[in-house]
Write a protein that holds these residues in place. Structure first.
Motif, PDB file in Angstrom:
ATOM      1  N   ILE A 300      90.595  35.314  -3.088  1.00 35.47           N
ATOM      2  CA  ILE A 300      90.199  33.912  -3.296  1.00 35.47           C
ATOM      3  C   ILE A 300      90.768  33.360  -4.609  1.00 35.47           C
ATOM      4  O   ILE A 300      90.367  32.289  -5.059  1.00 35.47           O
ATOM      5  N   GLY A 301      91.702  34.090  -5.202  1.00 31.77           N
ATOM      6  CA  GLY A 301      92.433  33.570  -6.353  1.00 31.77           C
ATOM      7  C   GLY A 301      91.760  33.724  -7.694  1.00 31.77           C
ATOM      8  O   GLY A 301      92.100  33.010  -8.639  1.00 31.77           O
ATOM      9  N   LYS A 302      90.802  34.656  -7.821  1.00 34.37           N
ATOM     10  CA  LYS A 302      90.117  34.860  -9.098  1.00 34.37           C
ATOM     11  C   LYS A 302      90.880  35.876  -9.952  1.00 34.37           C
ATOM     12  O   LYS A 302      91.396  36.870  -9.446  1.00 34.37           O
ATOM     13  N   TYR A 303      90.918  35.595 -11.254  1.00 30.08           N
ATOM     14  CA  TYR A 303      91.472  36.555 -12.201  1.00 30.08           C
ATOM     15  C   TYR A 303      90.345  37.411 -12.760  1.00 30.08           C
ATOM     16  O   TYR A 303      89.266  36.905 -13.074  1.00 30.08           O
ATOM     17  N   GLU A 304      90.595  38.695 -12.905  1.00 30.46           N
ATOM     18  CA  GLU A 304      89.558  39.590 -13.413  1.00 30.46           C
ATOM     19  C   GLU A 304      89.537  39.605 -14.939  1.00 30.46           C
ATOM     20  O   GLU A 304      90.592  39.725 -15.581  1.00 30.46           O
ATOM     21  N   GLN A 305      88.364  39.495 -15.505  1.00 33.68           N
ATOM     22  CA  GLN A 305      88.202  39.624 -16.946  1.00 33.68           C
ATOM     23  C   GLN A 305      88.145  41.105 -17.325  1.00 33.68           C
ATOM     24  O   GLN A 305      87.722  41.948 -16.531  1.00 33.68           O
ATOM     25  N   ASP A 306      88.540  41.402 -18.558  1.00 33.49           N
ATOM     26  CA  ASP A 306      88.618  42.791 -19.008  1.00 33.49           C
ATOM     27  C   ASP A 306      87.426  43.227 -19.852  1.00 33.49           C
ATOM     28  O   ASP A 306      87.218  44.425 -20.049  1.00 33.49           O
ATOM     29  N   GLU A 307      86.649  42.276 -20.375  1.00 26.95           N
ATOM     30  CA  GLU A 307      85.590  42.636 -21.310  1.00 26.95           C
ATOM     31  C   GLU A 307      84.246  42.075 -20.832  1.00 26.95           C
ATOM     32  O   GLU A 307      84.141  41.484 -19.765  1.00 26.95           O
ATOM     33  N   GLY A 308      83.217  42.296 -21.646  1.00 25.57           N
ATOM     34  CA  GLY A 308      81.907  41.717 -21.383  1.00 25.57           C
ATOM     35  C   GLY A 308      81.124  42.383 -20.271  1.00 25.57           C
ATOM     36  O   GLY A 308      80.184  41.794 -19.726  1.00 25.57           O
ATOM     37  N   GLN A 309      81.468  43.631 -19.946  1.00 25.76           N
ATOM     38  CA  GLN A 309      80.738  44.322 -18.872  1.00 25.76           C
ATOM     39  C   GLN A 309      79.247  44.414 -19.191  1.00 25.76           C
ATOM     40  O   GLN A 309      78.401  44.184 -18.337  1.00 25.76           O
ATOM     41  N   SER A 310      78.947  44.775 -20.410  1.00 28.04           N
ATOM     42  CA  SER A 310      77.593  44.709 -20.956  1.00 28.04           C
ATOM     43  C   SER A 310      77.691  44.061 -22.325  1.00 28.04           C
ATOM     44  O   SER A 310      78.739  44.125 -22.979  1.00 28.04           O
ATOM     45  N   ILE A 311      76.614  43.447 -22.750  1.00 33.31           N
ATOM     46  CA  ILE A 311      76.602  42.805 -24.067  1.00 33.31           C
ATOM     47  C   ILE A 311      75.364  43.285 -24.817  1.00 33.31           C
ATOM     48  O   ILE A 311      74.253  43.290 -24.266  1.00 33.31           O
ATOM     49  N   LEU A 312      75.576  43.706 -26.047  1.00 32.51           N
ATOM     50  CA  LEU A 312      74.500  44.223 -26.894  1.00 32.51           C
ATOM     51  C   LEU A 312      73.943  43.095 -27.758  1.00 32.51           C
ATOM     52  O   LEU A 312      74.708  42.379 -28.414  1.00 32.51           O
ATOM     53  N   VAL A 313      72.641  42.933 -27.744  1.00 31.08           N
ATOM     54  CA  VAL A 313      71.982  41.954 -28.614  1.00 31.08           C
ATOM     55  C   VAL A 313      71.124  42.715 -29.620  1.00 31.08           C
ATOM     56  O   VAL A 313      70.314  43.566 -29.240  1.00 31.08           O
ATOM     57  N   VAL A 314      71.319  42.410 -30.902  1.00 34.95           N
ATOM     58  CA  VAL A 314      70.544  43.026 -31.979  1.00 34.95           C
ATOM     59  C   VAL A 314      69.451  42.048 -32.394  1.00 34.95           C
ATOM     60  O   VAL A 314      69.732  40.883 -32.706  1.00 34.95           O
ATOM     61  N   PHE A 315      68.219  42.534 -32.396  1.00 30.23           N
ATOM     62  CA  PHE A 315      67.051  41.721 -32.764  1.00 30.23           C
ATOM     63  C   PHE A 315      66.559  42.170 -34.134  1.00 30.23           C
ATOM     64  O   PHE A 315      66.215  43.340 -34.322  1.00 30.23           O
ATOM     65  N   ASP A 316      66.515  41.234 -35.060  1.00 31.33           N
ATOM     66  CA  ASP A 316      66.097  41.551 -36.429  1.00 31.33           C
ATOM     67  C   ASP A 316      64.791  40.811 -36.746  1.00 31.33           C
ATOM     68  O   ASP A 316      64.793  39.601 -36.985  1.00 31.33           O
ATOM     69  N   PRO A 317      63.664  41.524 -36.785  1.00 31.83           N
ATOM     70  CA  PRO A 317      62.382  40.861 -37.075  1.00 31.83           C
ATOM     71  C   PRO A 317      62.231  40.445 -38.526  1.00 31.83           C
ATOM     72  O   PRO A 317      61.264  39.759 -38.874  1.00 31.83           O
ATOM     73  N   ASN A 318      63.187  40.866 -39.351  1.00 30.58           N
ATOM     74  CA  ASN A 318      63.115  40.520 -40.776  1.00 30.58           C
ATOM     75  C   ASN A 318      64.055  39.378 -41.155  1.00 30.58           C
ATOM     76  O   ASN A 318      64.142  39.014 -42.331  1.00 30.58           O
ATOM     77  N   ALA A 319      64.769  38.820 -40.193  1.00 38.05           N
ATOM     78  CA  ALA A 319      65.737  37.749 -40.475  1.00 38.05           C
ATOM     79  C   ALA A 319      65.019  36.489 -40.941  1.00 38.05           C
ATOM     80  O   ALA A 319      63.891  36.195 -40.523  1.00 38.05           O
ATOM     81  N   THR A 320      65.693  35.730 -41.775  1.00 39.50           N
ATOM     82  CA  THR A 320      65.083  34.522 -42.352  1.00 39.50           C
ATOM     83  C   THR A 320      65.602  33.238 -41.711  1.00 39.50           C
ATOM     84  O   THR A 320      65.097  32.163 -42.005  1.00 39.50           O
ATOM     85  N   THR A 321      66.621  33.349 -40.844  1.00 40.23           N
ATOM     86  CA  THR A 321      67.151  32.159 -40.170  1.00 40.23           C
ATOM     87  C   THR A 321      67.132  32.379 -38.663  1.00 40.23           C
ATOM     88  O   THR A 321      67.161  33.515 -38.184  1.00 40.23           O
ATOM     89  N   GLN A 322      67.123  31.269 -37.915  1.00 37.94           N
ATOM     90  CA  GLN A 322      67.122  31.348 -36.465  1.00 37.94           C
ATOM     91  C   GLN A 322      68.359  32.057 -35.936  1.00 37.94           C
ATOM     92  O   GLN A 322      68.288  32.894 -35.039  1.00 37.94           O
ATOM     93  N   ALA A 323      69.525  31.715 -36.495  1.00 40.29           N
ATOM     94  CA  ALA A 323      70.770  32.281 -35.992  1.00 40.29           C
ATOM     95  C   ALA A 323      70.857  33.777 -36.226  1.00 40.29           C
ATOM     96  O   ALA A 323      71.500  34.508 -35.453  1.00 40.29           O
ATOM     97  N   ALA A 324      70.219  34.270 -37.298  1.00 37.65           N
ATOM     98  CA  ALA A 324      70.299  35.689 -37.629  1.00 37.65           C
ATOM     99  C   ALA A 324      69.276  36.533 -36.868  1.00 37.65           C
ATOM    100  O   ALA A 324      69.355  37.755 -36.880  1.00 37.65           O
ATOM    101  N   ARG A 325      68.312  35.887 -36.219  1.00 45.22           N
ATOM    102  CA  ARG A 325      67.279  36.642 -35.505  1.00 45.22           C
ATOM    103  C   ARG A 325      67.869  37.477 -34.377  1.00 45.22           C
ATOM    104  O   ARG A 325      67.472  38.613 -34.157  1.00 45.22           O
ATOM    105  N   CYS A 326      68.827  36.897 -33.644  1.00 47.52           N
ATOM    106  CA  CYS A 326      69.437  37.581 -32.502  1.00 47.52           C
ATOM    107  C   CYS A 326      70.946  37.420 -32.606  1.00 47.52           C
ATOM    108  O   CYS A 326      71.439  36.305 -32.736  1.00 47.52           O
ATOM    109  N   GLN A 327      71.668  38.530 -32.551  1.00 46.28           N
ATOM    110  CA  GLN A 327      73.122  38.476 -32.624  1.00 46.28           C
ATOM    111  C   GLN A 327      73.712  39.273 -31.468  1.00 46.28           C
ATOM    112  O   GLN A 327      73.281  40.392 -31.188  1.00 46.28           O
ATOM    113  N   ALA A 328      74.706  38.686 -30.799  1.00 44.27           N
ATOM    114  CA  ALA A 328      75.305  39.295 -29.609  1.00 44.27           C
ATOM    115  C   ALA A 328      76.639  39.945 -29.951  1.00 44.27           C
ATOM    116  O   ALA A 328      77.426  39.400 -30.743  1.00 44.27           O
TER     117      ALA A 328
END
Length: 344
Positions: A300-328
């Protein structure tokens, strides 16, 4: 209280109209069968019942009394509603305040000839050897062909028996610390969800929550910090311009969710921005999964991607900003190194 002649006559008329079925006659009058029987007997004693030329035996009714059916259905609904409500934002407690990582594992399709086993084994090794790392399976752990697609088993080397052994290995023996396990569309197709849940009972005292399609849960750290996570096999909504269109919709209409993740479509993307109206900056993720060499996608004409099979998210309960709370981290190895550094 004595029965009136009118009540007795009604019983006789209802009996005759029912063809001699006392239960039907009782239902027609809106009374219990035992009450009808007493009235009919009283009518017989008063000579209101003409002897029939033919006498039929009274056969036992094999049907469950309708009152009991209604009582049973009431109990079933109450039990199902209680189970449903228990799955709304269920808590997973973390007993300290160190950051943790969750590997959101894309559709594994373990028994498919195109399953990227070299990379999957690498990610499993990282997950089981990294302190503080857990995993969530977003569904389609196996092909589980069913219906007209059951013929697809002829196109793969792994038999149904081998496929089930692979699923059991990933769940019970791989060493991955599972937090949640979702059933995807392939589990519906092959009707294997119940089988996976039976495997889960062999996990020991700590059973993995298995849910159909979607899980909404909170990570609760010892210091009181919470993270709200919505993982689904897929979210409603499509766009050729934005691979996380459905995820964004779920974040917009959701209730202060920190991380939203789905799979299903065999492509990946990560997006994050601040939602000022909700006061958060949710991570919106689609994981690619491990199915490669996909002949259907190629046709059906789709190109296969090579990355992103799984993605790791790090959760930091000590972070002081919203953006730093969860990082992918699309690079799972780099994410694991960051998690180890952060926990130190």
């Amino acid at each position: 209280m004595a029965l009136s002649d009118e009540e007795l006559r009604e019983a006789v008329v209802a009996f005759n109209a029912s063809g001699g079925n006392k239960q039907k006659a009782a239902d027609a009058l809106g009374i219990k069968r035992e009450t009808f029987r007493d009235r009919y007997r009283a009518a017989e004693k008063k000579g209101m019942v003409k002897p029939a030329l033919v006498e039929f035996p009274e056969l036992a009714d094999e049907s469950e009394p309708i009152e009991e059916v209604i009582d049973r259905m009431t109990r079933n609904f109450e039990r199902a509603k209680k189970a449903h409500d228990a799955r709304k934002w269920f808590p997973i407690k973390i007993r300290d305040n160190k950051p943790i990582g969750i590997l959101f594992m894309g559709d594994p399709h373990l028994d498919d000839n195109g399953c990227h086993w070299p990379l999957l084994r690498e990610h499993i090794d990282i997950a089981k050897s990294t302190e503080g790392m857990f995993a969530v399976n977003v569904g389609d752990v196996g092909n589980d062909w069913g219906g007209r697609l059951i013929k697809k088993y002829a196109d793969q080397d792994a038999s149904v028996h081998t496929a089930r052994r692979l699923v059991e290995w990933l769940l019970l023996e791989s060493g991955v610390s599972w937090l949640v396990w979702l059933h995807g569309n392939h589990q519906h197709m092959g009707d294997s969800s119940a089988l996976h849940e039976q495997m889960n009972k062999r996990y020991g005292t700590q059973r993995v929550p298995m849910l159909d399609w979607e899980a909404r849960f909170t990570l609760q750290f010892a210091n009181g910090v919470e993270f709200r996570i919505n993982a689904a096999h897929d979210f409603a909504g499509n766009s050729m311009w934005n691979p996380v269109h459905g995820v964004v919709k779920a974040a917009k209409f959701g209730n202060d969710i920190d991380v939203l993740v789905c799979g299903h479509k065999h492509n990946w993307a990560v997006s994050q921005w601040e939602q000022a109206e909700q006061g958060n900056a949710p991570l919106m993720i689609r994981v690619r999964g491990y199915k490669h060499l996909d002949g259907f996608a190629r046709r059906i004409g789709k190109y296969e991607q090579d990355e992103g099979q799984s993605i790791l998210v790090v959760f930091d309960p000590n972070a002081t900003t919203q953006a730093a709370r969860c990082q992918a981290f699309v690079d799972v190895k780099k994410g694991a190194e960051y998690l180890e550094w952060l926990r130190r």
